[in-house]
Design an enzyme around this catalytic site. Structure first.
Site, short mmCIF file in Angstrom:
data_model
loop_
_atom_site.label_atom_id
_atom_site.label_comp_id
_atom_site.label_asym_id
_atom_site.label_seq_id
_atom_site.Cartn_x
_atom_site.Cartn_y
_atom_site.Cartn_z
N LYS A 9 -8.57 -38.89 -32.57
CA LYS A 9 -7.80 -38.09 -33.52
C LYS A 9 -8.34 -38.29 -34.95
CE LYS A 9 -3.64 -38.81 -30.66
NZ LYS A 9 -2.24 -39.25 -30.70
N TYR A 49 -0.44 -29.84 -27.54
CA TYR A 49 0.77 -30.66 -27.41
C TYR A 49 1.99 -29.84 -26.97
CZ TYR A 49 -1.22 -34.96 -29.43
OH TYR A 49 -1.93 -36.11 -29.64
N ASN A 112 -2.08 -43.19 -33.92
CA ASN A 112 -2.54 -44.09 -32.84
C ASN A 112 -3.95 -43.75 -32.35
OD1 ASN A 112 -1.92 -41.83 -31.37
ND2 ASN A 112 -0.31 -42.76 -30.14
N HIS A 115 -6.26 -39.91 -28.01
CA HIS A 115 -5.46 -39.23 -26.98
C HIS A 115 -6.17 -39.32 -25.64
CE1 HIS A 115 -3.49 -36.08 -24.65
NE2 HIS A 115 -4.71 -35.69 -24.32
N GLU A 126 -6.20 -29.65 -20.16
CA GLU A 126 -6.74 -30.02 -21.47
C GLU A 126 -8.26 -29.80 -21.52
OE1 GLU A 126 -3.13 -33.18 -22.39
OE2 GLU A 126 -5.15 -33.97 -22.08
P1 ATP Z 1 -1.43 -39.00 -26.23
O1 ATP Z 1 -0.86 -37.75 -25.55
O2 ATP Z 1 -1.79 -38.76 -27.68
O3 ATP Z 1 -2.52 -39.64 -25.43
P2 ATP Z 1 0.68 -40.55 -25.17
O4 ATP Z 1 0.47 -39.76 -23.91
O5 ATP Z 1 0.57 -42.03 -25.11
O6 ATP Z 1 -0.29 -40.08 -26.31
P3 ATP Z 1 2.86 -38.74 -25.76
O7 ATP Z 1 4.26 -39.00 -25.34
O8 ATP Z 1 2.06 -37.71 -25.03
O9 ATP Z 1 2.10 -40.15 -25.78
O10 ATP Z 1 2.89 -38.38 -27.29
C1 ATP Z 1 1.81 -37.70 -27.90
C2 ATP Z 1 1.59 -38.24 -29.28
O11 ATP Z 1 2.75 -37.98 -30.06
C3 ATP Z 1 1.43 -39.75 -29.35
O12 ATP Z 1 0.09 -40.15 -29.14
C4 ATP Z 1 1.87 -40.05 -30.76
O13 ATP Z 1 0.81 -39.88 -31.68
C5 ATP Z 1 2.91 -39.00 -31.03
N1 ATP Z 1 4.24 -39.57 -30.87
C6 ATP Z 1 4.84 -39.95 -29.72
N2 ATP Z 1 6.06 -40.46 -29.94
C7 ATP Z 1 6.23 -40.40 -31.31
C8 ATP Z 1 7.27 -40.76 -32.19
N3 ATP Z 1 8.41 -41.31 -31.75
N4 ATP Z 1 7.08 -40.55 -33.52
C9 ATP Z 1 5.95 -40.00 -33.98
N5 ATP Z 1 4.92 -39.64 -33.21
C10 ATP Z 1 5.07 -39.83 -31.88
MG MG Z 2 0.39 -37.66 -23.88
#
Ligand code: ATP
Ligand code: MG
Length: 137
Positions: A9, A49, A112, A115, A126
């Protein structure tokens, strides 16, 4: 062979941890079959997303993903979807184990750095969203 979509990211690119992330996937034994750099539009980020549309952080998340260059990649290998998620670590870097990418390199859930697809269906969707078939080797 199994494939997954991995993206560094904008925060990961800006912080200069791209090579370290690629190295971790390479050293594990996974194979890079597609890579490009792009700045996704907000609309494109929204498609990526779309599962999170109802979440309060959705808009901020999409704005953030489109705020700068992203390294989009497809990695291939046995178990790469599940094990890629292990290399990445828990969503919230405060809960990711040391030794994982987020555990070692990030502190905040909204920043973080990486992804990874969370299952075979999302990996397929994706990869199709981010890459044309001819962009993969
Ligand atoms: P990713 O899809 O990015 O690999 P993930 O699968 O671990 O991450 P998801 O639940 O898909 O987590 O959430 C997608 C992204 O949304 C997360 O990577 C994070 O950057 C953001 N995110 C998730 N929860 C929160 C939150 N509570 N507050 C802010 N951002 C969040
Ligand atoms: Mg995810």
């Amino acid at each position: 062979m199994e494939r997954t979509f991995i993206a560094i990211k904008p925060d990961g690119v800006q912080r200069g941890v791209m090579s370290e992330i690629i190295t971790r996937f390479e050293r594990k034994g996974f194979k890079l079959v597609g890579i490009k750099i792009m700045i996704p539009s907000k609309d494109f980020a929204g498609k990526h997303y779309h599962d999170l549309k109802e979440r309060p952080f959705y808009k901020g998340l999409c704005n953030f993903l489109s705020s700068g260059p992203v390294i989009a990649m497809v990695w291939e290998g046995e178990g790469v979807i599940r094990y890629g998620r292990k290399l990445i670590g828990a969503t919230d870097p405060q809960k990711s184990e040391p030794g994982t990418i987020r555990g070692d390199l990030a502190v905040s859930v909204g920043r973080n750095i990486i992804h990874g697809s969370d299952g075979p269906e999302t990996a397929k969707d994706e990869i199709a969203l981010w890459f044309k078939p001819e962009e993969l080797v």
